[in-house]
Structures are given as C-alpha cells and as structure tokens.
Design a protein around this motif. Structure first.
Motif, short mmCIF file in Angstrom:
data_model
loop_
_atom_site.label_atom_id
_atom_site.label_comp_id
_atom_site.label_asym_id
_atom_site.label_seq_id
_atom_site.Cartn_x
_atom_site.Cartn_y
_atom_site.Cartn_z
N PRO A 87 0.81 -1.22 0.00
CA PRO A 87 0.00 0.00 0.00
C PRO A 87 0.85 1.27 0.00
O PRO A 87 0.46 2.28 -0.62
CB PRO A 87 -0.80 -0.12 1.30
N ALA A 88 2.00 1.25 0.68
CA ALA A 88 2.86 2.43 0.74
C ALA A 88 3.34 2.82 -0.66
O ALA A 88 3.31 4.00 -1.04
CB ALA A 88 4.05 2.18 1.67
N GLN B 203 -4.59 20.24 -5.28
CA GLN B 203 -4.01 19.01 -5.83
C GLN B 203 -2.59 18.82 -5.31
O GLN B 203 -2.19 17.70 -4.95
CB GLN B 203 -4.00 19.08 -7.36
N PHE B 204 -1.84 19.93 -5.26
CA PHE B 204 -0.45 19.84 -4.78
C PHE B 204 -0.42 19.44 -3.30
O PHE B 204 0.40 18.60 -2.90
CB PHE B 204 0.26 21.18 -4.97
N SER B 205 -1.29 20.02 -2.50
CA SER B 205 -1.32 19.71 -1.08
C SER B 205 -1.57 18.23 -0.85
O SER B 205 -0.92 17.59 -0.01
CB SER B 205 -2.42 20.53 -0.37
N PHE B 206 -2.50 17.68 -1.61
CA PHE B 206 -2.84 16.27 -1.49
C PHE B 206 -1.67 15.39 -1.96
O PHE B 206 -1.22 14.47 -1.25
CB PHE B 206 -4.09 15.98 -2.30
N GLY B 207 -1.17 15.70 -3.15
CA GLY B 207 -0.13 14.87 -3.76
C GLY B 207 1.18 14.89 -2.99
O GLY B 207 1.76 13.83 -2.71
N TRP B 208 1.66 16.08 -2.65
CA TRP B 208 2.95 16.19 -1.98
C TRP B 208 2.88 15.60 -0.58
O TRP B 208 3.86 15.06 -0.07
CB TRP B 208 3.42 17.63 -1.95
N GLN B 209 1.71 15.69 0.07
CA GLN B 209 1.57 15.09 1.39
C GLN B 209 1.73 13.57 1.32
O GLN B 209 2.39 12.96 2.15
CB GLN B 209 0.22 15.42 2.02
N PHE C 231 4.44 8.99 3.08
CA PHE C 231 4.76 7.59 2.79
C PHE C 231 6.09 7.43 2.07
O PHE C 231 6.72 6.38 2.17
CB PHE C 231 3.63 6.95 2.00
N GLY C 232 6.53 8.46 1.36
CA GLY C 232 7.87 8.40 0.79
C GLY C 232 8.91 8.35 1.90
O GLY C 232 9.85 7.54 1.87
N LEU D 163 12.58 5.14 5.46
CA LEU D 163 12.96 4.76 6.83
C LEU D 163 12.78 3.26 7.08
O LEU D 163 13.46 2.68 7.93
CB LEU D 163 12.14 5.56 7.84
N SER D 164 11.88 2.63 6.33
CA SER D 164 11.64 1.20 6.52
C SER D 164 12.83 0.35 6.06
O SER D 164 12.94 -0.82 6.43
CB SER D 164 10.37 0.76 5.78
N PHE D 165 13.70 0.95 5.24
CA PHE D 165 14.89 0.21 4.78
C PHE D 165 16.05 0.32 5.78
O PHE D 165 17.13 -0.22 5.55
CB PHE D 165 15.35 0.73 3.41
#
Length: 514
Positions: free
Chosen positions: A370-371, A405-411, A416-417, A422-424
């Motif tokens: 999902p991430a 759109q930018f607020s949603f996308g960049w968030q 999750f980016g 950090l998960s690695f």
C-alpha cells in the motif's frame, strides 16, 4: 495533618493555573514583540523560547523531564485537536464556497481595536491570546470529563473546576474597545461554537472507539471529517469570539506548551539509543520536504509568491508552524484565506494514511505494498498540480484548485515516501513514525502519536522529537519574511540551496540508521 495536606493540594491547582498563564501567554507576547515591525512570524521565536524555557526548568531543578510539576501546561500541549478542529471547520467553509461557487460574505460583525497594548500586539489580539488560553483549558477539561478519559493523575479530580474556570474566563473576555455590531448575538455565537467543538470531540472519540476493533483510526481523523462537514453546511457562519480567538492564537499557544514539554526532555532524549538518527532525519527532513516542495513549485510551476507557497506547503505537509503563521495573518490575507482549505484537503486522504499506519503500528512494520501505491498516487497528483498551477496565469480559482491538488499529492509523497525510506533502515516503526512526523511538522500525525497510536513511549517522546526540527524554523520563517518584504516573492537560489542541503542531510541520516 492529612486534611491540611489535602487543602494545600487543592490550592496548588490555582497556583498551577496562574503559573501556566504566566509562562505561556508572555511567551507568545514576547515573540510578537521581537518580530514587531518586520514581516516575520512570531512562531519562530516561540520555538526558541519554549525549548529554552523547558530545558531551563529541568536544568535548574524546578521540574523533572516532561514537566510533571506543571500539569496544566501538559493539558494545553495535548489540546492540539481543539485548534485543528477550528481550522478544519473554516476549511470546510472555504471548500464549499469554492466548489459550490458561493459568494463570499463580508464579515461586518466586529471591527477590532487598533490600539497597541503590547509592542507588536493590538488590544483585540491580546484578548484573543488570553481567551485562547482559557478556551483550550476549558474545552480540554470538559471533554476529558465527559469522555471519562485520563481518570488517573493529579488533575483528574479537578476537571470540573478546570472546565468551569476556562469556559467562564473565555466567555467574559470580550474586548470592550472593539466595535461589535450585535453584542448579544456575538456572545451567543461564542457559546454555540464552544458547544459545537465539545460535541465534535465527543462524537469523534466515540466513533474512534467504535471502529477500534476493526482499525485503530485516531480521533483526529473523525474530528476532521465532522468539523469540515459542518463547515461545508454552515458556510455562511460568521465567526463568534471562540473561532476568532482559536484561529488567531490557538496553534501558537498549543505550540508554546509543546515546546516547553519538548525542551524539558532535551537532555534525556539524547541519551536514548537510536535517537540521534531520528533527530538527524527530522532536522534535515524539515529542510528537504519543505524547501524541496517549494523548489518544485518555483522551478516547475513557475510560482514564487507566498500567496501560493505558504498555504501550499502548510497543506502539503500539514505543517503546524506554517499553518499557525498563515491563519494568524502573518503571511498575508490571501495566505490566511487559503491555508484552511489546503490543510483540509490532504486530510480527506487520511482514511488511507491512518488506515495503513494503524495496521502498520499493530504489525510493527510498514505495509510496503500500500505504501508504494500511495507514493505513486502522490507523484501523479503532484505532477498534475504543477502543470495546472503553471497554466493558471494568476487566476485565483485556478491557483486554489491547483494548490489543493499539490497539497494532497505532496503530502502523500512526504508521509509515505519518508516512511518507505525509513523502513529500509533498522529504525523501529515507532521511531520512524516520530522521525517522519517531526520531519514535516505534521500536526495530524503528531496528534495521533501523542494520542498513543504508536505506544506510550512514543507518546511521551513526541513533544521533544517534534520540537527539535523547529530549530530549522528560523530559516523557514526568515525565508518567508524575506518574501513578504519583496511583495511576496521568495528568493529562488536560497531555496534551491536549502533543498540540496536537506537532501544530503537525509541521505546521511538514513545511512547512519542502516
């Protein structure tokens, strides 16, 4: 003797009340005085004063880490959701006006007093700051009493008194030198707004408890949905004293409390194994996600004006400091109008964000499938928003929709980016959540972690972890201050340099955490 000790303990609450008021309100006023006559936001000074005050209280032996001797400051620091509920309501109003093509109503109910009581603070603004203190205490005390939460501890027996003092103080604090069209209607609006906030907190908590067996979504998610929905329905509601005060000073007062708590944990936190990587990522992540986003808006969308950059980044990161600066009017009228819209938009996607994070918290590791999907969606939305903003030609409606759109996308990319990167590393899930929360100063994630989404240890540490990257905020607000001095135009080269430093810094932080 026992009776005497009990009486002293009860009287101590009143001492706590005056001490908390003496510590927090002057901090906000001094910060406004220091930046008076400039275009800089007082929040950057609140950061420094708050952290320093918390550290000094512990280092001089007045208190212990976490400031257990100042329980009312802790109470206010946990009232984040109250300040956000008001911002979500206003955002819901603005969204309805945009999508419903409703005409903007002119607010003629109140004309504020222009008399400067304290250097940098007008009389009505001073009343807003003091009233916010009372409102946060009163509403938080009443909501805990009604919900039956936090039943243990020194304050639990005093919630009725805290609620009474806070709400009565807030109700009577009306600036008599402000010109009010209908005083009785204004007072009634204030009472209705208090009741509505308490109702939102109550209902959102009950819903969160109801769905907890299925998925542990935090209360703030449901509070956002309800308050934004109310805003959309009541789009013509002119603000009473409660909303006006919390919009102006709610976030600064909450942040002042959090920074004091965070500063008090400064010495201890550095001694925790693995904390240096968390702090390093939070510090450099603040540079990268903030100035990297601004760099994209400048380079690709060809916009360098604070009317777009400030609310766009406030929404894209759900950034507490920038949101507070915008809603207080520090970065211009257009930014103040647009910020509530932008911080609302990403939260509609938080059903995915908090769902994935809730399951990840239970598993102790990020759900990678999902991430990746969420990050890919964020990249597409970000690219689309930059294209639309570039072709907006300065038209207000087109700019607002592209920024949404930018607020949603960049968030989605940032949250999750960052967590995917950090998960690695070897960083545990709760540490990664704290690191990413602080790296983008994300108010929603902060409230969720503070509420125990990632365990009690993370809930106790998050005020400090969240506060440390605010040391970058002198740079953030310096840049926006420079922009406001140049009719809103942000210096481009400096932004690109800061974004590059942030990128190098988070690479270093990630490598040290592997």
């Amino acid at each position: 003797m026992e009776v005497l000790v009990d009486q002293i303990a009860k009287l101590q609450l009143l001492n706590q009340f005056w001490l908390s008021m003496f510590l927090l309100i002057p901090m906000v006023l001094i910060s406004r005085t220091i930046v008076a006559g400039t275009r800089y936001s007082p929040i950057l000074i609140i950061v420094i004063f708050g952290l320093t005050m918390g550290y000094v209280l512990v280092s001089t032996g007045v208190s212990e880490p976490g400031l257990p001797e100042f329980p009312l400051i802790d109470l206010i620091s946990r009232a984040t959701i109250i300040a956000l509920t008001v911002s979500f309501f206003v955002g819901g109003q603005e969204l309805r006006k945009i999508f419903g093509k409703k005409e903007m109503t002119v607010d003629e109910m109140v004309v504020v007093s222009e008399e400067e009581t304290v250097l940098g603070t007008k009389r009505t603004q001073l009343v807003f700051i003091i009233r916010s203190f009372f409102l946060l205490l009163g509403i938080e005390g009443l909501s805990r009493l009604l919900l039956g939460t936090e039943t243990e501890g020194y304050l639990s027996q005093f919630y009725p008194l805290i609620a009474y003092i806070g709400l009565v103080g807030a109700i009577i604090l009306i600036d008599y030198k402000a010109t009010i069209k209908d005083k009785h209607a204004y007072m009634r609006k204030g009472l209705l707004e208090i009741a509505a906030i308490v109702a939102v907190l109550y209902v959102s908590y009950q819903i969160a408890m109801l769905v907890m067996p299925l998925i542990a979504l935090p209360q703030i998610f449901f509070a956002m949905l309800i308050s934004a929905g109310l805003g959309a329905i009541l789009y013509n509601w002119t603000f009473g004293p409660t909303v006006r005060a919390l919009l102006f000073a709610g976030i600064p007062v909450v942040l002042a409390g959090n920074f004091m708590i965070g500063g008090s944990r400064m010495s201890d936190a550095f001694n925790i194994t693995g904390m240096n990587s968390v702090l390093a990522y939070g510090f450099f992540g603040q540079l990268f996600w903030m100035f990297g986003g601004i760099a994209l808006l400048m380079f690709v969308a060809r916009t360098a004006n604070a009317r777009n950059l400030a609310p766009g980044m406030a929404g894209a990161l759900s950034h507490s400091g920038l949101t507070g600066a915008c809603t207080a009017g520090d970065l211009g009228k257009l930014a103040a109008n647009r910020a509530p819209i932008m911080i609302n938009v990403p939260f509609f996607g938080h059903i995915f964000v908090f769902s994935v994070l809730a399951i990840s918290a239970e598993r102790g590791a990020l759900m990678m499938g999902p991430a990746f999907i969420i990050v890919a969606t964020g990249l597409i939305l970000t690219a689309l928003s930059l294209k639309n903003l570039r072709s907006s030609n300065g038209e207000d409606g087109k700019e607002v929709k592209a920024l949404m759109q930018f607020s949603f996308g960049w968030q989605l990319c940032a949250v999750f980016g960052g967590l995917t990167l950090l998960s690695f590393t070897t960083m545990p899930m709760d540490y990664a959540a704290m690191a990413q929360t602080s790296a983008i100063s994300h108010f929603g994630l902060f409230a969720a972690v503070q509420g125990g989404m990632f365990g009690s240890d993370a809930a106790g540490l998050i005020p400090f972890i969240f506060a440390m990257p605010f040391l970058v905020h002198p740079l953030v607000f310096f840049m926006f201050g420079k922009a406001m001095e140049k009719d809103g135009e942000m210096p481009k080269k400096s932004v690109y340099i800061l974004a590059a430093i942030g990128l190098v810094g988070i690479v270093y932080a990630l490598l040290t955490a592997i």
